[in-house]
Scaffold this active site. Sequence first.
Site, PDB file in Angstrom:
ATOM      1  N   LYS A  56       0.814  -1.227   0.000  1.00 60.18           N
ATOM      2  CA  LYS A  56       0.000   0.000   0.000  1.00 60.18           C
ATOM      3  C   LYS A  56       0.840   1.268   0.000  1.00 60.18           C
ATOM      4  O   LYS A  56       0.416   2.304  -0.486  1.00 60.18           O
ATOM      5  CB  LYS A  56      -0.947  -0.018   1.191  1.00 60.18           C
ATOM      6  N   GLU A 104      -9.408   7.007   3.431  1.00 62.50           N
ATOM      7  CA  GLU A 104     -10.298   6.093   4.122  1.00 62.50           C
ATOM      8  C   GLU A 104      -9.480   4.852   4.475  1.00 62.50           C
ATOM      9  O   GLU A 104      -8.450   4.582   3.863  1.00 62.50           O
ATOM     10  CB  GLU A 104     -11.453   5.683   3.202  1.00 62.50           C
ATOM     11  N   SER A 152       1.713  -9.808  -0.738  1.00 61.47           N
ATOM     12  CA  SER A 152       1.366  -8.386  -0.638  1.00 61.47           C
ATOM     13  C   SER A 152       1.728  -7.737   0.687  1.00 61.47           C
ATOM     14  O   SER A 152       1.922  -6.524   0.754  1.00 61.47           O
ATOM     15  CB  SER A 152      -0.123  -8.197  -0.927  1.00 61.47           C
TER      16      SER A 152
HETATM   17  C1  LIG Z   1      -5.112  -3.997   1.630  1.00 60.73           C
HETATM   18  C2  LIG Z   1      -4.378  -5.243   1.395  1.00 60.73           C
HETATM   19  C3  LIG Z   1      -4.748  -6.133   0.358  1.00 60.73           C
HETATM   20  C4  LIG Z   1      -5.966  -5.941  -0.489  1.00 60.73           C
HETATM   21  O1  LIG Z   1      -5.991  -4.785  -1.236  1.00 60.73           O
HETATM   22  P1  LIG Z   1      -5.738  -4.780  -2.803  1.00 60.73           P
HETATM   23  O2  LIG Z   1      -6.085  -3.386  -3.182  1.00 60.73           O
HETATM   24  O3  LIG Z   1      -6.621  -5.799  -3.414  1.00 60.73           O
HETATM   25  O4  LIG Z   1      -4.308  -5.086  -3.024  1.00 60.73           O
HETATM   26  C5  LIG Z   1      -3.965  -7.249   0.142  1.00 60.73           C
HETATM   27  N1  LIG Z   1      -2.885  -7.512   0.911  1.00 60.73           N
HETATM   28  C6  LIG Z   1      -2.515  -6.706   1.922  1.00 60.73           C
HETATM   29  C7  LIG Z   1      -1.318  -7.074   2.727  1.00 60.73           C
HETATM   30  C8  LIG Z   1      -3.239  -5.543   2.192  1.00 60.73           C
HETATM   31  O5  LIG Z   1      -2.859  -4.759   3.202  1.00 60.73           O
END
Ligand SMILES: *Cc1c(COP(=O)(O)O)cnc(C)c1O
Length: 413
Positions: free
Chosen positions: A106, A128, A394
């Site tokens: 993010k 948000e 992610s």
């Molecule tokens: C917020 C988040 C997601 C999901 O958000 P996307 O916009 O679909 O990437 C996935 N993995 C992590 C670690 C997150 O913090």
Amino acid sequence: MTLSSITEPTDALADLLAGRLPDARGRFGPFGGRYVPETLIPALERLEEGVREHLRSPSFQQELAAQLTSWVGRPTALTFAGRLSERWGARVWLKREDLAHTGAHKINNAIGQALLARRLGAQRIVAETGAGQHGVASAAACARLGLPCTVYMGSIDMRRQAPNVDRMRLLGATVVAVSAGDATLRAAIDEALRDWVSDPFGTYYLLGSAVGPHPYPYLVRELQAVIGREARAQFLEQTGALPEAVIACVGGGSNSIGMFHAFLPEREVEIIGVEAGGRGEALGDNAATVSYGRPGVLHGTYSLLLQDADGQVQETHSVSAGLDYSGVGPEHAFLAHVGRVRYESAGDAQALEAVRALCEAEGILPALESAHAIAGAKRWAASHPGGSVIVCLSGRGDKDMPTLQQTLLKDEK
Ligand SMILES: *Cc1c(COP(=O)(O)O)cnc(C)c1O
């Protein structure tokens, strides 16, 4: 050219690959666009202009690259998961967004948009947050650039994610509780939009995923595309070839669209998005929007969404707070529509099992969101022995300890 030939999915994909999408109306084929109150149109048009003027300019790119290198910690590693590969019988690589500053992808988007906001002369940032991860990334990026930051968060989410509320406050953000509506992410987005409407030029709305009205889905994708660009180059360098498959989890769709973009033109690379299957297929039991959703408008964009027969947007369920959203970015709806990306789901139990597997085999505690992608990779490996796959990891799982204590660790002492 006849109308039917220009809406042919393969032509539409060619348009995307040639950079012609989103089109002038902000659409990816039938999806996307701008469904907002009249009062927001000037702000969105100005943002679109700002994106056009700055995003690809050498001076902005240089400024962004410097922050990504020296502050975010990019490039993140591409790790070969040797022991996991041995267990699963296919070769698995992990793109390590868990190693990025604040613990997830993010931050790529937050710092990029904060830099853009500063160029557009914004005096303050609103954002948000649902699980709190985007709020933390925004608060950190704003502190870094010296911009005041207000984060809207549902009051239910504030209780569920208390440590992230404290992190945001430590980072200097004002966190505003939203008890209207569902008191979760959906209501928080509504409230952030309302704040923005009241001062559309002095305030910048820093949206956290590849959703919302045009140009946000495009802007967020461009800022996250660094994930796939790095992964593609790193994989080529390590192996001399391209992977057979690329897999990422899909909430709103930002880490996945960022991962996928560099691979979309490589027709031989299979691309798979994994949504939250929750506890089952029934409406309300999952957050698998592409798998079970129908077209509709949510938060300013026409995409797929989870809704009942009357078009009422449905509550969702997932063990991972970051995937718990009833919509999905319009570009994903498009990629599903043209058949370039396959969307599947992994349930709560599979995600938890994947957390355990990655911890034990590789010494990495993944975010519960990312664990859905790991579960997808396990399934892929079972049908592709010897194959090669990159999984977008992610984020890291430290934030999920309370959930893990109540699930995986419940019976251990
Ligand atoms: C917020 C988040 C997601 C999901 O958000 P996307 O916009 O679909 O990437 C996935 N993995 C992590 C670690 C997150 O913090």
